[in-house]
Design a protein around this motif. Structure first.
Motif, short mmCIF file in Angstrom:
data_model
loop_
_atom_site.label_atom_id
_atom_site.label_comp_id
_atom_site.label_asym_id
_atom_site.label_seq_id
_atom_site.Cartn_x
_atom_site.Cartn_y
_atom_site.Cartn_z
N ALA A 142 42.59 70.20 17.53
CA ALA A 142 42.62 68.77 17.79
C ALA A 142 41.66 68.09 16.83
CB ALA A 142 42.22 68.47 19.24
N MET A 143 42.08 66.98 16.27
CA MET A 143 41.21 66.21 15.37
C MET A 143 41.50 64.72 15.56
SD MET A 143 43.09 67.13 11.75
CE MET A 143 42.10 66.02 10.75
N LEU A 144 40.53 63.90 15.25
CA LEU A 144 40.71 62.46 15.43
C LEU A 144 41.67 61.91 14.39
CD1 LEU A 144 37.05 61.34 16.25
CD2 LEU A 144 38.96 61.70 17.83
N GLY A 145 42.55 61.00 14.83
CA GLY A 145 43.57 60.43 13.97
C GLY A 145 43.27 59.00 13.56
N GLY A 146 44.16 58.45 12.74
CA GLY A 146 43.93 57.20 12.05
C GLY A 146 43.73 55.96 12.89
N GLU A 147 44.20 55.97 14.15
CA GLU A 147 44.02 54.80 15.01
C GLU A 147 42.66 54.80 15.72
OE1 GLU A 147 46.17 52.16 15.27
OE2 GLU A 147 47.02 53.20 13.54
N THR A 148 41.90 55.86 15.55
CA THR A 148 40.61 55.97 16.22
C THR A 148 39.66 54.85 15.78
OG1 THR A 148 40.82 58.37 16.43
CG2 THR A 148 38.58 57.46 16.52
N LEU A 149 39.04 54.19 16.75
CA LEU A 149 38.03 53.14 16.51
C LEU A 149 38.56 51.98 15.68
CD1 LEU A 149 34.91 55.39 15.73
CD2 LEU A 149 35.52 54.36 17.92
N PHE A 150 39.86 51.70 15.77
CA PHE A 150 40.39 50.62 14.93
C PHE A 150 39.76 49.27 15.30
CE2 PHE A 150 43.37 50.15 18.48
CZ PHE A 150 43.52 48.77 18.58
N GLU A 151 39.39 49.11 16.57
CA GLU A 151 38.78 47.84 16.99
C GLU A 151 37.42 47.65 16.32
OE1 GLU A 151 40.79 49.81 20.68
OE2 GLU A 151 39.35 50.40 19.12
N LEU A 152 36.60 48.70 16.35
CA LEU A 152 35.28 48.62 15.73
C LEU A 152 35.40 48.44 14.23
CD1 LEU A 152 32.19 48.85 16.04
CD2 LEU A 152 32.45 51.33 15.76
N ARG A 153 36.33 49.15 13.61
CA ARG A 153 36.53 49.03 12.16
C ARG A 153 36.87 47.59 11.78
NH1 ARG A 153 40.29 52.45 11.84
NH2 ARG A 153 39.03 54.27 11.35
N ARG A 154 37.76 46.95 12.52
CA ARG A 154 38.15 45.58 12.21
C ARG A 154 36.97 44.63 12.34
NH1 ARG A 154 42.36 41.68 15.65
NH2 ARG A 154 41.81 39.75 14.55
N CYS A 155 36.21 44.78 13.41
CA CYS A 155 35.11 43.84 13.65
C CYS A 155 33.99 43.98 12.62
CB CYS A 155 34.58 44.01 15.07
SG CYS A 155 35.79 43.57 16.33
N LEU A 156 33.68 45.21 12.25
CA LEU A 156 32.67 45.42 11.21
C LEU A 156 33.16 44.89 9.86
CD1 LEU A 156 31.44 49.00 12.15
CD2 LEU A 156 30.05 46.91 12.19
N TYR A 157 34.43 45.10 9.57
CA TYR A 157 35.01 44.62 8.32
C TYR A 157 34.91 43.10 8.23
CZ TYR A 157 38.64 43.70 4.78
OH TYR A 157 39.32 43.26 3.69
N GLU A 158 35.34 42.43 9.28
CA GLU A 158 35.35 40.97 9.25
C GLU A 158 33.93 40.41 9.21
OE1 GLU A 158 37.70 39.62 12.53
OE2 GLU A 158 39.59 40.34 11.66
#
Length: 291
Positions: A142-158
């Protein structure tokens, strides 16, 4: 085996140090590893085989080994982790997934619980895992996939884009499910199967999430990250955006963890093989007449 510069995404030495740092309080933050260990073990129950010798790759505190104890005919389980402190906690050995120290055909089973997403040369690591397996040995991970932490990624990006007009990687990249099956085939595995789960966990705020990630040893280790810590202003702005965009009616914020499950076999002549082109016994035209 060498890793080309183009494939070096993560600072593996930093991954090791952050895992070492997480060990003393890991039990307070290990819920995801414990949950996925149970799910991996449940999947193994569907495989009608016993596995006398097993490898737990990226063992952390040994959750996978504890769940597998007394199951699937395992007589000997070798636990290893990049972090010497985790390896000690799990009574295993320190070993790097990118440079495995095991002889070919050593294991009947290799499992990996939420560790391979930190590997730079994933095709190379998978190839080494396949080589450590006996013919017809089984790999389950099992490994983390591309949708992981998408909310945090967006907010830090913006927040960073508004503050400085540019961005740096603040959340590590994760593999996409569409690539996982081809990676297994490229590594020489047979009969690969890939699927995914999405787990949603809620926290009081973004700062609670960041503390959890630190406690897991799962904070950003991308080489291209900015080497100076994020400013308080940036973090508070990202936390504000997170609450405004995603907060639930009770004020808590949801966090997405996408988990990819990989399963495949080391090749063996007894396994089902696809027919060679032109080897079918019924002409195509005749077969089509029945439709």
């Amino acid at each position: 085996m060498t890793t080309s510069d183009s494939m070096i995404v993560f600072d593996r030495a930093l991954v090791r140090r952050r895992r070492d740092r997480a060990v003393p309080e890991f039990n307070d933050h290990s819920f995801l590893f414990d949950e996925i260990a149970e799910r991996l073990a449940d999947r193994l129950e569907d495989v009608r085989r016993s596995f006398p010798t097993a490898l737990d790759l990226g063992c952390h505190d040994g959750a996978m080994g504890r769940v597998l104890a007394g199951r699937k005919g395992i007589e000997r389980l070798v636990a290893c982790d990049l972090s010497p402190e985790f390896a000690r906690a799990a009574r295993g050995i320190a070993a790097d997934e990118e440079f495995l120290p095991f002889a070919p055909a050593s294991f009947d089973l290799a499992v990996s619980n939420l560790s391979l997403h930190w590997v730079n040369d994933l095709p190379g690591a998978l190839t080494q895992i396949r080589q450590t397996l006996k013919p017809d040995g089984f790999f389950c991970a099992a490994m983390l996939g591309g949708e992981t932490l998408f909310e945090l990624r967006r907010c830090l990006y913006e927040a960073e884009m508004e503050a400085s007009g540019g961005v740096s990687p603040r959340v590590s990249p994760f593999a996409e499910i569409k690539d996982a099956g081809s990676l297994l085939q490229r590594a020489g595995f047979a009969l690969p199967v890939v699927d995914s789960d999405t787990l949603t966990v809620t926290y009081s705020d973004a700062f609670a999430l960041m503390r959890e990630l630190r406690g897991m040893g799962e904070t950003n280790t991308v080489l291209a990250r900015r080497k100076v810590p994020a400013t308080r202003g940036l973090l508070f702005d990202a936390a504000r955006r997170y609450a405004e965009l995603y907060a639930e009616p009770d004020g808590r914020i949801p966090v997405t963890f996408q988990v990819l499950y990989l399963a495949a076999w080391a090749p063996h002549e007894s396994q089902q093989q696809p027919l060679k082109p032109g080897s079918g016994e019924t002409p195509l035209g005749q077969a089509l007449k029945g439709h």
